[in-house]
Design an enzyme around this catalytic site. Structure first.
Site, PDB file in Angstrom:
ATOM      1  N   ASP A  75      52.732  93.862   4.906  1.00 17.91           N
ATOM      2  CA  ASP A  75      52.833  92.802   3.947  1.00 17.91           C
ATOM      3  C   ASP A  75      53.982  91.769   4.114  1.00 17.91           C
ATOM      4  OD1 ASP A  75      50.679  94.405   2.664  1.00 17.91           O
ATOM      5  OD2 ASP A  75      52.363  95.525   1.634  1.00 17.91           O
ATOM      6  N   ASP A 133      55.888  94.803  10.385  1.00 17.36           N
ATOM      7  CA  ASP A 133      55.565  95.169   9.130  1.00 17.36           C
ATOM      8  C   ASP A 133      54.131  94.616   8.757  1.00 17.36           C
ATOM      9  OD1 ASP A 133      55.691  95.877   6.553  1.00 17.36           O
ATOM     10  OD2 ASP A 133      56.767  93.835   5.802  1.00 17.36           O
TER      11      ASP A 133
END
Lengths: 173, 173
Positions: free
Chosen positions: A8, A6
């Site tokens: 963020d 991922d």
């Protein structure tokens, strides 16, 4: 091995960016440690919460994010041994798409465009490992789900956890 | 059932856009029928081929694409019965990301941001059906691979084929 990572809260520090913008604009001095177990917007007075939620629609928000410590070094090594994909649920924010692509070009050029995914949800990804900060992504994943620690997920206990990129290196390298 | 649908050559007519731009700029009159079995850049004199390949880096190229006939109607119905995702290998062209998102907002608003994927390759998608015009995407897919007919893939025989969105409706509705 196929590893999804991922953006963020895992390689890009969006949480701290929310804090920095808020502290500057409201002349506040909130620290991440005060927010454990909560989204940042839950740490400010109710009348300010919408302004936090709107940060992610600002031009430049995603372009300016700082790198999470250790992510470049460990991903460089992981990429040599495994098939590493960046997978970011970005489609809600159309202005973020180009910024995220440019940010990866700048800080993670060794992860080529072939290995980048911008999506709405991650339920349809097929691979071996997902490193993410959100239960909603980690829960439906078929493979090994590793929760990367962020202030907002401190109290979640349902997943294997990595507190840092050193932890990821210990687990996967 | 999870159905992935490609954009270019499946719901957005990129091939015809290449022809239209070329014909206008080089005062030519090439028709799609003359190009069967070839990429469009293979249908023009060698000294013009690079200009074709550069179309996809122009601002506005993806924003202005025409809709493939029948795609809106059939996808509207498919979306009522199945989990439909748009999956476009767009990451090579960073300027296309926002344009593709905006194009979907305009012409396929019933496919929400949650169900949109912009990626580099499609090897990591997990689902039941992939509708695409490219062997490189259809080959590695685990589920049912349906080749959507485009001028460039006319001679490929290795996949189940749909010549139109009516064919897709007959197969999947």
């Amino acid at each position: 091995m196929i590893i999804f990572v991922d953006m963020d809260e895992v390689i890009a520090d969006a949480y701290q960016a929310h804090i920095d913008i808020y502290n500057q604009e409201f002349n506040a001095q909130i620290k991440a440690e005060e927010c454990h177990g909560r989204e940042f917007w839950q740490c400010v007075p109710q009348e300010h919460q919408q302004s936090i939620k709107d940060h992610t629609r600002r031009d430049g928000f995603f372009q300016d994010l700082k790198i999470i410590e250790g992510s470049q070094e460990v991903l460089t090594e992981l990429s040599k041994k495994h098939e590493v994909y960046i997978a970011s649920a970005a489609m809600e924010f159309p202005q973020s798409l180009r910024e995220k692509s440019d940010w990866l070009d700048e800080f993670f050029p060794f992860i080529s465009w072939q290995n980048r995914i911008l999506c709405g949800n991650k339920h349809v990804l097929k691979g071996d490992v997902l490193i993410d900060d959100r239960s909603k992504n980690l829960g439906p994943f078929d493979g090994r789900s590793i929760m990367f620690t962020s202030p907002h997920n401190m109290n979640v206990t349902s997943f294997e956890r990595a507190n840092s990129w050193k932890d990821i290196a210990d687990k996967l390298l």
